[in-house]
Design a protein around this motif. Structure first.
Motif, mmCIF file in Angstrom:
data_model
loop_
_atom_site.group_PDB
_atom_site.id
_atom_site.type_symbol
_atom_site.label_atom_id
_atom_site.label_comp_id
_atom_site.label_asym_id
_atom_site.label_seq_id
_atom_site.Cartn_x
_atom_site.Cartn_y
_atom_site.Cartn_z
ATOM 1 N N GLN A 53 -4.975 4.405 12.113
ATOM 2 C CA GLN A 53 -5.303 3.915 10.776
ATOM 3 C C GLN A 53 -6.558 3.053 10.856
ATOM 4 O O GLN A 53 -6.499 1.879 11.233
ATOM 5 C CB GLN A 53 -4.148 3.128 10.164
ATOM 6 N N TYR B 137 -0.511 8.240 15.180
ATOM 7 C CA TYR B 137 -1.475 8.239 14.101
ATOM 8 C C TYR B 137 -2.397 7.036 14.274
ATOM 9 O O TYR B 137 -2.003 6.001 14.795
ATOM 10 C CB TYR B 137 -0.783 8.129 12.737
ATOM 11 N N LEU C 289 0.875 -1.164 0.000
ATOM 12 C CA LEU C 289 0.000 0.000 0.000
ATOM 13 C C LEU C 289 0.914 1.216 0.000
ATOM 14 O O LEU C 289 1.762 1.353 0.884
ATOM 15 C CB LEU C 289 -0.894 0.008 1.236
ATOM 16 N N ALA D 296 0.548 15.673 9.297
ATOM 17 C CA ALA D 296 0.392 15.311 7.893
ATOM 18 C C ALA D 296 -0.986 14.727 7.670
ATOM 19 O O ALA D 296 -1.546 14.063 8.543
ATOM 20 C CB ALA D 296 1.469 14.316 7.474
ATOM 21 N N PHE E 17 -3.164 12.255 5.265
ATOM 22 C CA PHE E 17 -2.909 11.128 4.383
ATOM 23 C C PHE E 17 -4.068 10.845 3.440
ATOM 24 O O PHE E 17 -5.239 11.057 3.781
ATOM 25 C CB PHE E 17 -2.652 9.861 5.205
ATOM 26 N N GLY E 18 -3.709 10.320 2.265
ATOM 27 C CA GLY E 18 -4.703 9.789 1.356
ATOM 28 C C GLY E 18 -5.013 8.346 1.723
ATOM 29 O O GLY E 18 -4.434 7.797 2.663
ATOM 30 N N GLN E 19 -5.929 7.738 0.992
ATOM 31 C CA GLN E 19 -6.333 6.362 1.282
ATOM 32 C C GLN E 19 -5.379 5.339 0.683
ATOM 33 O O GLN E 19 -5.498 4.150 0.955
ATOM 34 C CB GLN E 19 -7.756 6.113 0.794
ATOM 35 N N SER F 225 -10.388 1.928 6.608
ATOM 36 C CA SER F 225 -10.401 2.592 5.303
ATOM 37 C C SER F 225 -8.995 2.859 4.771
ATOM 38 O O SER F 225 -8.822 3.108 3.577
ATOM 39 C CB SER F 225 -11.180 3.906 5.394
ATOM 40 N N GLY F 226 -8.010 2.844 5.638
ATOM 41 C CA GLY F 226 -6.620 2.906 5.166
ATOM 42 C C GLY F 226 -5.869 4.194 5.400
ATOM 43 O O GLY F 226 -4.657 4.180 5.558
ATOM 44 N N GLU F 227 -6.542 5.330 5.403
ATOM 45 C CA GLU F 227 -5.787 6.574 5.551
ATOM 46 C C GLU F 227 -5.378 6.777 7.000
ATOM 47 O O GLU F 227 -6.129 6.503 7.919
ATOM 48 C CB GLU F 227 -6.590 7.780 5.034
ATOM 49 N N LEU F 228 -4.171 7.257 7.179
ATOM 50 C CA LEU F 228 -3.670 7.528 8.527
ATOM 51 C C LEU F 228 -4.206 8.865 9.004
ATOM 52 O O LEU F 228 -4.232 9.844 8.252
ATOM 53 C CB LEU F 228 -2.146 7.558 8.530
ATOM 54 N N LEU G 189 1.191 5.121 0.411
ATOM 55 C CA LEU G 189 0.450 6.227 0.994
ATOM 56 C C LEU G 189 1.140 7.546 0.702
ATOM 57 O O LEU G 189 2.370 7.650 0.760
ATOM 58 C CB LEU G 189 0.338 6.037 2.515
ATOM 59 N N PHE H 267 -3.859 11.831 11.852
ATOM 60 C CA PHE H 267 -2.980 12.424 12.859
ATOM 61 C C PHE H 267 -3.724 12.568 14.188
ATOM 62 O O PHE H 267 -4.869 13.020 14.234
ATOM 63 C CB PHE H 267 -2.534 13.800 12.354
ATOM 64 N N PHE I 126 -0.367 3.856 15.292
ATOM 65 C CA PHE I 126 1.069 3.906 15.051
ATOM 66 C C PHE I 126 1.712 5.035 15.828
ATOM 67 O O PHE I 126 1.204 6.154 15.868
ATOM 68 C CB PHE I 126 1.354 4.120 13.562
#
Lengths: 115, 116
Positions: B39, B37, A88, A104, A106-108, B42-45, A90, B47, B91
């Motif tokens: 997660q 962070y 993956l 920051a 993040f995108g998916q 859905s995958g996006e981290l 990111l 903050f 994380f």
């Protein structure tokens, strides 16, 4: 306001091919960083771009490269794909400063599978 | 070499219990930053917090609190009265400068499961 957009979301490539991933940061954000996430190695920092210049770099081989355009959009390229590049990927944007020192967004991610 | 250790691979608790996620780091620098962070599936981290090495004040934000102790190189995260929506992988990360190159070093993550 729109978040970080990564395209494509999913990608399947063959060993030896190359691939380009795209990231559009949040409007007004000038820093874009890239990360690789795998079950074995976890999250690893690839590189960071700011104002079209690579500012920081992780410990990845030269097959991994990137660039940033004047509108802050960024692309990441991986050449000569290996099975181990399946991950993956990111992208994250931050308003300024160093992406490694500030909040920051993040995108998916783009899920890359190399077969 | 810098390193971040999250010893808890997975934690499972029942809703409304308090839970603490541990983070231990190693660095030779005096100036560094620590992050947490989240997660979700859905995958996006997402903050949660940033701390610099000169600020050892504990932080509380709603049900979340962080305990930063330089003496033990730890930056632990506590969720009070956990909720199902807190289920995610969390994380911890360390940022420091190495030869004018800044890197963000991530822990392996702790998967938190909150059961209803």
């Amino acid at each position: 306001k729109a978040g970080v957009t990564q395209t494509p979301r999913y990608l399947i490539k063959t060993r030896g091919q190359q691939v380009t991933l795209s990231c559009s940061p949040i409007s007004g954000h000038r820093s874009v960083s890239w990360y690789q996430q795998t079950p074995g190695q976890g999250l690893q920092f690839l590189f960071e771009y700011f104002s079209e210049t690579q500012r920081n770099k992780g410990n990845f081989p030269g097959r991994f490269s990137g660039r940033q355009f004047s509108n802050s959009r960024s692309e990441m390229n991986v050449s000569t794909l290996e099975l181990g590049d399946s991950a993956l990927y990111l992208c994250a944007s931050s308003i300024g400063g160093r992406a490694t020192n500030t909040e920051a967004f993040f995108g998916q991610g783009t899920r890359l599978t190399v077969v | 070499a810098q390193k971040v250790t999250q010893a808890q691979t997975e934690i499972s608790v029942v809703e409304k219990e308090d839970v603490t996620l541990d983070c231990v780091y190693e660095t030779r620098d005096t100036t560094y930053y620590l992050f947490w962070y989240k997660q979700p599936p859905s995958g996006e981290l997402v903050f949660l917090i940033r701390r610099n090495s000169f600020d050892e004040q504990n932080e509380i934000s709603g049900r979340y609190s962080w305990n930063f102790q330089k003496s033990t190189s730890s930056f632990n995260f506590t969720i009070t009265a956990s909720q199902v929506v807190d289920s995610a992988v969390y994380f911890c990360a360390l940022s420091e400068e190495v030869d004018s190159n800044y890197q963000l070093i991530w822990g392996a993550g702790t998967k938190l499961i909150i059961k209803p």
